[in-house]
Design an enzyme around this catalytic site. Structure first.
Site, PDB file in Angstrom:
ATOM      1  CB  CYS A  22      37.686   9.690   1.875  1.00 22.43           C
ATOM      2  SG  CYS A  22      37.667  10.709   3.345  1.00 22.43           S
ATOM      3  CE  LYS A  40      40.388  20.256   9.548  1.00 25.44           C
ATOM      4  NZ  LYS A  40      40.809  18.903   9.373  1.00 25.44           N
ATOM      5  CG  HIS A  73      47.998  23.778   8.949  1.00 23.07           C
ATOM      6  ND1 HIS A  73      47.106  23.868   9.997  1.00 23.07           N
ATOM      7  CD2 HIS A  73      47.651  22.654   8.266  1.00 23.07           C
ATOM      8  CE1 HIS A  73      46.246  22.864   9.937  1.00 23.07           C
ATOM      9  NE2 HIS A  73      46.571  22.087   8.897  1.00 23.07           N
ATOM     10  CE  LYS A  83      51.844  22.495   4.281  1.00 17.03           C
ATOM     11  NZ  LYS A  83      52.768  23.613   4.054  1.00 17.03           N
ATOM     12  CG  HIS A 124      41.652  13.067   3.202  1.00 18.92           C
ATOM     13  ND1 HIS A 124      41.113  12.567   4.364  1.00 18.92           N
ATOM     14  CD2 HIS A 124      42.735  13.787   3.567  1.00 18.92           C
ATOM     15  CE1 HIS A 124      41.858  12.957   5.384  1.00 18.92           C
ATOM     16  NE2 HIS A 124      42.843  13.697   4.921  1.00 18.92           N
ATOM     17  CB  CYS A 146      40.539   9.542   7.556  1.00 19.99           C
ATOM     18  SG  CYS A 146      39.570  10.701   6.612  1.00 19.99           S
ATOM     19  CG  HIS A 189      48.742  21.161  12.767  1.00 22.99           C
ATOM     20  ND1 HIS A 189      49.337  21.361  11.547  1.00 22.99           N
ATOM     21  CD2 HIS A 189      47.895  20.114  12.595  1.00 22.99           C
ATOM     22  CE1 HIS A 189      48.888  20.459  10.676  1.00 22.99           C
ATOM     23  NE2 HIS A 189      48.006  19.691  11.285  1.00 22.99           N
ATOM     24  CB  CYS A 230      40.028   7.229   4.067  1.00 26.19           C
ATOM     25  SG  CYS A 230      40.873   8.780   3.636  1.00 26.19           S
TER      26      CYS A 230
HETATM   27  N1  MSP Z   1      47.440  12.157  14.430  1.00 20.25           N
HETATM   28  C1  MSP Z   1      46.053  12.449  14.587  1.00 20.25           C
HETATM   29  C2  MSP Z   1      45.710  12.661  16.036  1.00 20.25           C
HETATM   30  C3  MSP Z   1      46.041  11.535  16.938  1.00 20.25           C
HETATM   31  S1  MSP Z   1      45.719  11.914  18.599  1.00 20.25           S
HETATM   32  C4  MSP Z   1      45.826  10.469  19.375  1.00 20.25           C
HETATM   33  C5  MSP Z   1      45.706  13.689  13.787  1.00 20.25           C
HETATM   34  N2  MSP Z   1      46.709  14.484  13.478  1.00 20.25           N
HETATM   35  S2  MSP Z   1      46.625  15.807  12.606  1.00 20.25           S
HETATM   36  O1  MSP Z   1      47.967  16.303  12.525  1.00 20.25           O
HETATM   37  O2  MSP Z   1      45.959  15.534  11.356  1.00 20.25           O
HETATM   38  O3  MSP Z   1      45.681  16.797  13.326  1.00 20.25           O
HETATM   39  C6  MSP Z   1      45.959  17.200  14.615  1.00 20.25           C
HETATM   40  C7  MSP Z   1      44.976  18.227  15.095  1.00 20.25           C
HETATM   41  O4  MSP Z   1      45.003  19.403  14.290  1.00 20.25           O
HETATM   42  C8  MSP Z   1      43.536  17.750  15.124  1.00 20.25           C
HETATM   43  O5  MSP Z   1      42.966  18.051  16.399  1.00 20.25           O
HETATM   44  C9  MSP Z   1      42.870  18.583  14.066  1.00 20.25           C
HETATM   45  O6  MSP Z   1      41.537  18.860  14.371  1.00 20.25           O
HETATM   46  C10 MSP Z   1      43.694  19.854  14.136  1.00 20.25           C
HETATM   47  N3  MSP Z   1      43.535  20.651  12.935  1.00 20.25           N
HETATM   48  C11 MSP Z   1      43.922  20.338  11.666  1.00 20.25           C
HETATM   49  N4  MSP Z   1      43.459  21.322  10.825  1.00 20.25           N
HETATM   50  C12 MSP Z   1      42.796  22.256  11.560  1.00 20.25           C
HETATM   51  C13 MSP Z   1      42.176  23.462  11.287  1.00 20.25           C
HETATM   52  N5  MSP Z   1      42.090  23.945  10.081  1.00 20.25           N
HETATM   53  N6  MSP Z   1      41.650  24.160  12.337  1.00 20.25           N
HETATM   54  C14 MSP Z   1      41.758  23.730  13.636  1.00 20.25           C
HETATM   55  N7  MSP Z   1      42.337  22.588  13.920  1.00 20.25           N
HETATM   56  C15 MSP Z   1      42.809  21.806  12.899  1.00 20.25           C
HETATM   57  O7  MSP Z   1      44.540  13.897  13.502  1.00 20.25           O
END
Ligand code: MSP
Length: 529
Positions: A156, A306, A21, A309, A159, A133, A24, A130
């Site tokens: 949690c 925040k 999304h 999905k 979540h 997380c 990311h 969790c």
């Molecule tokens: N797989 C772990 C990271 C491992 S790094 C060694 C993870 N993955 S994630 O897909 O859940 O998230 C990846 C990144 O996307 C994180 O930095 C997270 O903060 C970011 N974001 C997820 N949702 C977000 C928003 N709504 N806004 C900004 N960044 C967001 O965590």
């Protein structure tokens, strides 16, 4: 930074349990803008991104979709995560998957070293976990729900789903040994963790004391096997964090590793703790340097929460790029949000900024200037005459904007860099309104002045193309072509960004082309939301 320095920047690796999304995409774009800027500064730049594919979360998603975790990960990488990079125009140098052989091999080398050096021991873990997380939880991280499907259960806080109670024989990493060394690191290098708010939170956390970390699981097998005990797989975060060094040759290609490490790490603030506590402790245990910096950016909020999905507020990047284009996507998130703070996304704000800043502010400026040179000089850049104070003001603003922008990028303040560059856009728009080249064009005696004004405007566009190229690569490439700049100056991406403010680079006599609208008008009915 001196030109030629190594600049290695990494994004977190993304879970493949779901499709990307805009949250990311936000991290990816920020890292890409910084990498492009450094490449254009002549630095030895490396941008790494990738996917996090092991662990219970991915395993469960695969099972729920009647497939194996490997097949699921392959599908998501091919159909969602690699295409994301195209959608938002990321120029990454590498893409690592935690299921890559090269990763698994280097992780094994790392684990053996820590085990041989006495940093890993076997013990009994009893506590909460969790899966959302992929994190061990303390009671503080949990709450008891009163209503809904999970009424009366501990869930949690992030979540809102029940946690699992674990009682397993595990391998532990002696993280508690590193408390003081981490505190020393934070003190000696105050900008190691940025921004200040994230730094303070981490300091508080570490000061309270660190426990050892359980780093293996034996109740499922989707992970990297513990080299000395294959009834256990490695804890997914320990596995994932190592991607930053396994991708650059740790344990295998020492030259490459020395060339790249340490990295600037961009992460969402929710995962800053893993990167600023566990990760440097792991590196210290292995006798390696900590990262250069861990920057915890804010969240994209939708409706004040925040965006995610699971809460159904997820917006796919293509929903935006299909209508506004990829450059507008990149520009919007990088300029509208103070990098490091949370930012609210709304379609209205996006549409309004697109229209006022990109279409009217920058796009229109470029079209008007190029159209005037085409009309009054048959598309050949005229020679400037004597400069007046107004012209010199444009030159001075261009120079200082370029310097400020570069200084801002060095401290990862991308929004500030763009704001500085935009002073050139505003200055040039004001300049053209005041100079009225269309009036100067009417009389022979103001012909020389017209040449000076249009040279000043085209040269200003040259500087803008160079400075904005890391942010809006497609539009600036079109502008570069329309300016006929390649003939005299070479490719846009080869222009040295710190020299962008030096006046007088666009050769007189350059032959302009035509320029389609860089940011065409978008009808309100085309905007989703
Ligand atoms: N797989 C772990 C990271 C491992 S790094 C060694 C993870 N993955 S994630 O897909 O859940 O998230 C990846 C990144 O996307 C994180 O930095 C997270 O903060 C970011 N974001 C997820 N949702 C977000 C928003 N709504 N806004 C900004 N960044 C967001 O965590």
């Amino acid at each position: 930074m001196a030109a030629g320095d190594s600049f290695y920047i990494a994004t977190p690796i993304f879970y493949v349990n779901d499709v990307p999304h805009i949250g990311h995409a936000y991290t990816e774009v920020a890292a890409d803008v910084l990498a492009r800027w450094h490449r254009q500064s002549g630095d030895d730049t490396w941008l790494l991104t990738g996917t996090d594919e092991h662990g219970q979360k991915i395993l469960r998603t695969a099972v729920a979709n009647d497939t194996t975790p490997q097949a699921w990960a392959d599908k998501l990488v091919e159909e969602a995560w690699l295409p994301l990079l195209e959608t938002i125009n990321i120029r990454n140098d590498d893409f690592i998957r935690t299921t890559d052989k090269r990763h698994e091999e280097a992780v094994t080398i790392f684990l053996k070293k820590l085990y041989d050096d006495g940093y890993i021991y076997s013990g009994e873990y009893e506590g909460y976990y969790c899966v959302g997380c992929e994190e061990y939880k303390q009671l503080d991280d949990l709450m008891e729900t009163e209503t809904g499907d999970y009424a009366g259960q501990l869930v949690c806080k992030i979540h809102s789903r029940p946690i699992e109670v674990l009682k397993e024989k595990n391998y532990f990493f002696r993280m508690s040994d590193f408390q003081q060394r981490l505190l020393d690191l934070y003190e000696e290098r105050p900008d190691f963790i940025q921004p200040e708010s994230v730094r303070n939170e981490i300091l508080q956390f570490v000061k309270q004391g660190l426990s050892d970390l359980s780093i293996s699981r034996s109740s499922f097998d989707w992970g990297i096997k513990i080299p000395w005990d294959d009834s256990h797989v490695l804890y997914v975060w320990f596995d994932a964090l190592l991607n930053y060094i396994t991708a650059i040759g740790y344990g295998v290609d020492d030259e490459e590793f020395q060339r790249r490490w340490p990295a600037t790490q961009l992460v969402g603030k929710d995962i800053a703790r893993f990167h600023a506590v566990i990760w440097p402790a792991m590196l210290m245990a292995a006798g390696l340097q900590p990262p250069k910096q861990v920057f915890g950016h804010g969240w994209l909020l939708v409706g004040g929460e925040k965006m995610s999905k699971s809460k159904l507020t997820g917006i796919a990047p293509s929903q935006i790029t299909d209508t506004f284009g990829v450059d507008a996507f990149r520009y919007y998130f990088m300029s509208a949000i103070h990098f490091g703070q949370d930012g609210s996304f709304s379609w209205e704000d996006l549409a309004a900024r697109y229209q006022s800043e990109l279409a009217n502010g920058f796009g229109n400026l470029a079209s008007r200037v190029i159209a005037m040179v085409n009309r009054y000089y048959d598309g050949v850049v005229p020679a400037p005459g004597a400069y007046t104070a107004d012209d010199l003001a444009v030159q001075a603003i261009t120079k200082s904007a370029a310097e400020t922008a570069d200084a801002s990028i060095q401290k990862l303040a991308v929004h500030e860099a763009i704001a500085a560059i935009w002073t050139i856009v505003d200055e040039l728009n004001g300049y053209i309104t005041i100079q009225e080249p269309w009036v100067l064009a009417k009389k022979d005696e103001t012909r020389e002045r017209l040449g000076t004004v249009l040279y000043t405007a085209t040269e200003g566009l040259r500087a803008l193309a160079v400075l904005l190229s890391p942010v809006i690569p497609d539009a600036t490439a079109k502008l570069w072509t329309a300016l006929g700049a390649s003939a005299g100056l070479g490719d846009l991406t080869d222009q040295v960004i710190v020299d962008a403010g030096h006046w007088g680079q666009l050769p007189v006599g350059s032959r302009l082309g035509s320029l389609e609208a860089l940011f065409p008008r978008i009808e309100p009915s085309e905007v989703a939301g």
